[in-house]
Design a protein around this motif. Sequence first.
Motif: not given
Lengths: 190, 190
Positions: B22-50
Amino acid sequence: MRKSKAEAAETRRQIIDIAAQEFRLNGIHATGVATLMSKAGLTNGGFYKHFESKDQLVAEACSTGMAKLVDAFKTAAVEHDGNESFKAIVKRYVSMVHRDNAVGGCPLAGMGSELARADEQTRAAASQGFNDLVDVMAAHIGRRSPDAARSEAVFALAAMIGAITMSRIITDPDTSKSVLRDVTQHLNAM
Amino acid sequence: MRKSKAEAAETRRQIIDIAAQEFRLNGIHATGVATLMSKAGLTNGGFYKHFESKDQLVAEACSTGMAKLVDAFKTAAVEHDGNESFKAIVKRYVSMVHRDNAVGGCPLAGMGSELARADEQTRAAASQGFNDLVDVMAAHIGRRSPDAARSEAVFALAAMIGAITMSRIITDPDTSKSVLRDVTQHLNAM
DNA sequence: TGTACATCAGTGAACGCGCGTTCACTGATGTAC
DNA sequence: TGTACATCAGTGAACGCGCGTTCACTGATGTAC
């Protein structure tokens, strides 16, 4: 509150100039309209009296930024004669001064990957600028055919843009410098 | 809700892979954590466990993205012998396929100007990748001294990165193609 | 040239929205006995 | 091996914040008579 036509035109020019600087320094996405307007001594609301959208400003800022670089190329070339003018352009562009001063530097190097994702209008402005830079360089490359000179200029400019971009990314100062040195040497030997 | 250690490690790997794309496709700034997590089939909150922060993910995504590119360079080189292996790397990189597929492409070309503004950790990962790419290329350049080969590899890679970046910006399809063609030709003639 | 009115550059608050990050919670996994 | 409890991956709502854009308003400029 209304300003004269001349004042308004000057304000518009100022917004574009500030935008061209901020976009190159901090990136397009990271630079907000409100910040830009405040740097111009105005409030955010007035922005849309001058531009339809941020995208339009991006296109115009890219356009004027490129135009200024084209002028800088011409100036660098004129100051030297024949064979040396190409080297003069390379020296100016592939330099630590340019690397450390993105504010007044090349838009293609300063916002390259963001431009690749920008709208048609902005990419057209960048394309035009790229072609103009190539033209100036090709005019100062001594080759049998104009086609060969142009092809060589395209190659050289790609290397120059890549060099500045990489030299800004690389953390180790020596390695960063050596990228500039290596690219300069090979371009001068062309 | 808790997952096994193996599953968690796999999730972490998946987030990094998706982020790298996603960073390569849309840029770092334009890619949100929530979008990323949802693409991974998860919800945003879990991000900070990793990850400690988005910045940390950016650094790791950059690192693995570069590592994969280094492998691709090695593979391209191994498939051809001696003199042709350098050309094989150039052909693969400076191609329309690469230009049109930023998702799996070079991080330096896909997020170059954003990497220049990234934190130390991320820029260090990019620097490491750049050096690795240069090493692979230098190993396949026939030159008297290793230093000369390395210097040439730096020059070539800068031109390659600049070529892909510009070919993505340029609006006119023919001009975009010709940038790739011109750079390929000159690199092959080195 | 002087007056009446329309224009519009600039103000500043507000719009909905997505951002990175935090938090109390859930419940399966991992561990100690 | 079986039980009791601590751990922690993942949930989903909420935090404050800045984004691009809109809007009613102000008052000097520009224009028509």
